[in-house]
Enzyme design. Structure first.
Site, PDB file in Angstrom:
ATOM      1  N   ASN A 189      -4.487   2.310 -14.036  1.00  0.00           N
ATOM      2  CA  ASN A 189      -3.630   1.306 -13.403  1.00  0.00           C
ATOM      3  C   ASN A 189      -2.190   1.784 -13.506  1.00  0.00           C
ATOM      4  O   ASN A 189      -1.843   2.560 -14.400  1.00  0.00           O
ATOM      5  CB  ASN A 189      -3.782  -0.035 -14.133  1.00  0.00           C
ATOM      6  CG  ASN A 189      -2.919  -1.135 -13.521  1.00  0.00           C
ATOM      7  OD1 ASN A 189      -2.827  -1.252 -12.288  1.00  0.00           O
ATOM      8  ND2 ASN A 189      -2.271  -1.933 -14.355  1.00  0.00           N
TER       9      ASN A 189
ATOM     10  N   ASP B 217      -2.888  -5.049 -18.871  1.00  0.00           N
ATOM     11  CA  ASP B 217      -1.823  -4.128 -19.304  1.00  0.00           C
ATOM     12  C   ASP B 217      -1.946  -3.645 -20.747  1.00  0.00           C
ATOM     13  O   ASP B 217      -0.948  -3.308 -21.370  1.00  0.00           O
ATOM     14  CB  ASP B 217      -0.440  -4.786 -19.129  1.00  0.00           C
ATOM     15  CG  ASP B 217      -0.183  -5.179 -17.689  1.00  0.00           C
ATOM     16  OD1 ASP B 217      -0.799  -4.572 -16.792  1.00  0.00           O
ATOM     17  OD2 ASP B 217       0.619  -6.090 -17.475  1.00  0.00           O
TER      18      ASP B 217
ATOM     19  N   HIS C 217       1.731   0.229 -13.834  1.00  0.00           N
ATOM     20  CA  HIS C 217       2.528  -0.978 -14.072  1.00  0.00           C
ATOM     21  C   HIS C 217       4.004  -0.610 -13.893  1.00  0.00           C
ATOM     22  O   HIS C 217       4.449   0.412 -14.429  1.00  0.00           O
ATOM     23  CB  HIS C 217       2.280  -1.512 -15.493  1.00  0.00           C
ATOM     24  CG  HIS C 217       2.966  -2.813 -15.732  1.00  0.00           C
ATOM     25  ND1 HIS C 217       2.504  -3.998 -15.206  1.00  0.00           N
ATOM     26  CD2 HIS C 217       4.118  -3.108 -16.385  1.00  0.00           C
ATOM     27  CE1 HIS C 217       3.334  -4.977 -15.557  1.00  0.00           C
ATOM     28  NE2 HIS C 217       4.321  -4.470 -16.267  1.00  0.00           N
TER      29      HIS C 217
ATOM     30  N   GLY D 112       0.782  -1.231   0.000  1.00  0.00           N
ATOM     31  CA  GLY D 112       0.000   0.000   0.000  1.00  0.00           C
ATOM     32  C   GLY D 112       0.814   1.281   0.000  1.00  0.00           C
ATOM     33  O   GLY D 112       0.298   2.329   0.388  1.00  0.00           O
TER      34      GLY D 112
ATOM     35  N   ASN E  55       1.785   2.943  -2.627  1.00  0.00           N
ATOM     36  CA  ASN E  55       1.143   3.835  -3.597  1.00  0.00           C
ATOM     37  C   ASN E  55      -0.162   4.385  -3.036  1.00  0.00           C
ATOM     38  O   ASN E  55      -0.445   5.580  -3.164  1.00  0.00           O
ATOM     39  CB  ASN E  55       0.865   3.095  -4.911  1.00  0.00           C
ATOM     40  CG  ASN E  55       2.082   3.061  -5.808  1.00  0.00           C
ATOM     41  OD1 ASN E  55       2.429   4.052  -6.438  1.00  0.00           O
ATOM     42  ND2 ASN E  55       2.765   1.923  -5.839  1.00  0.00           N
TER      43      ASN E  55
ATOM     44  N   LEU F  71      -7.732  -9.910 -12.278  1.00  0.00           N
ATOM     45  CA  LEU F  71      -8.276  -9.296 -13.489  1.00  0.00           C
ATOM     46  C   LEU F  71      -9.526  -8.495 -13.098  1.00  0.00           C
ATOM     47  O   LEU F  71     -10.313  -8.916 -12.259  1.00  0.00           O
ATOM     48  CB  LEU F  71      -8.651 -10.385 -14.500  1.00  0.00           C
ATOM     49  CG  LEU F  71      -8.937  -9.888 -15.913  1.00  0.00           C
ATOM     50  CD1 LEU F  71      -7.684  -9.276 -16.546  1.00  0.00           C
ATOM     51  CD2 LEU F  71      -9.423 -11.032 -16.795  1.00  0.00           C
ATOM     52  N   ILE F  72      -9.667  -7.352 -13.722  1.00  0.00           N
ATOM     53  CA  ILE F  72     -10.871  -6.539 -13.488  1.00  0.00           C
ATOM     54  C   ILE F  72     -11.966  -7.079 -14.411  1.00  0.00           C
ATOM     55  O   ILE F  72     -11.758  -7.187 -15.618  1.00  0.00           O
ATOM     56  CB  ILE F  72     -10.563  -5.057 -13.796  1.00  0.00           C
ATOM     57  CG1 ILE F  72      -9.607  -4.479 -12.742  1.00  0.00           C
ATOM     58  CG2 ILE F  72     -11.825  -4.224 -13.877  1.00  0.00           C
ATOM     59  CD1 ILE F  72     -10.195  -4.324 -11.356  1.00  0.00           C
TER      60      ILE F  72
ATOM     61  N   LEU G 249      -3.986  -7.357  -8.153  1.00  0.00           N
ATOM     62  CA  LEU G 249      -3.453  -8.501  -8.906  1.00  0.00           C
ATOM     63  C   LEU G 249      -4.497  -9.294  -9.682  1.00  0.00           C
ATOM     64  O   LEU G 249      -4.159 -10.072 -10.559  1.00  0.00           O
ATOM     65  CB  LEU G 249      -2.694  -9.439  -7.961  1.00  0.00           C
ATOM     66  CG  LEU G 249      -1.427  -8.822  -7.347  1.00  0.00           C
ATOM     67  CD1 LEU G 249      -0.771  -9.789  -6.381  1.00  0.00           C
ATOM     68  CD2 LEU G 249      -0.441  -8.401  -8.428  1.00  0.00           C
TER      69      LEU G 249
END
Ligand code: GRF
Length: 193
Positions: free
Chosen positions: A103, A146, A105, A13, A15, A88-89, A86
């Site tokens: 997002n 991504d 990366h 956490g 970020n 998938l949305i 982590l």
């Protein structure tokens, strides 16, 4: 303006912490919800420390359109930031927040993205490939990992004797410095400012 942001995160956490702090001192938006897929994740303590509500969602909730959208509606969420998420949305969430989800990366996409490219694996792959630069990519979220439109990238040099952990530290510093600012600019631009 009071745009309400939900941060989706499952890691330590750092970020999330930077984003929450940044928007506490800014009028454009506020982080009003932290969503995690992991009980005991450090990000939950970060949320607590800032007095931000957090919820842990399991796989079933993530797959349940009605329940998940109702949760986000209950907190009047306008914008979603993925910061170490982590899973998938699901497509329904991408559609519901089309143009309102970013997002981060920890590499320069399209290199070192896709399946298996998360956390330390990314920096190990960068090292193994002998890259001279790495960095961060902030992008919109699409239905594939991504692959959403790139919003911003920032670079850092990689020295021959840098370990994967050294690369990770340099990349993390870029994330904490730039991600909150890019989120703000993106929100303002999407509102026509
Ligand atoms: C970050 O490196 C981010 O790029 C990646 O996951 C990590 C999360 O780290 N997607 P933290 O939990 O914010 O410390």
């Amino acid at each position: 303006m009071g745009v309400k942001i939900a941060v989706f995160a499952s890691g330590t956490g750092t970020n999330a912490d930077a984003i929450i702090r940044f928007f506490k001192a800014d009028e454009v938006a506020d982080v009003t919800l932290v969503v995690s897929s992991k009980h005991g994740a450090g990000v939950l303590d970060v949320a607590d420390g800032h007095g931000v509500v957090s919820v842990v969602v399991d796989k079933d909730v993530m797959a349940d359109e009605e329940v998940l959208l109702a949760l986000l509606e209950a907190y009047e969420i306008d914008f979603i930031v993925l910061a170490g998420w982590l899973r998938l949305i699901p497509p329904f969430l991408v559609r519901a927040f089309n143009g309102r989800m970013l997002n981060i990366h920890p590499a320069l996409l399209p290199k070192f993205g896709g399946k298996g490219m998360w956390g330390h694996h990314v920096h190990e792959a960068v090292k193994a490939a002998g890259e001279k630069v790495s960095g961060i990519t902030i992008h919109q979220v699409s239905e594939a990992y991504d692959e959403g439109a790139i919003v911003a990238q920032f670079e850092t040099s990689v020295e021959a004797n840098d370990s994967a952990s050294d690369i990770e530290a340099k990349v993390k510093a870029l994330e904490l410095k730039h991600f909150p600012v890019v989120i703000k600019k993106f929100i303002l631009a999407s509102m026509g400012y």
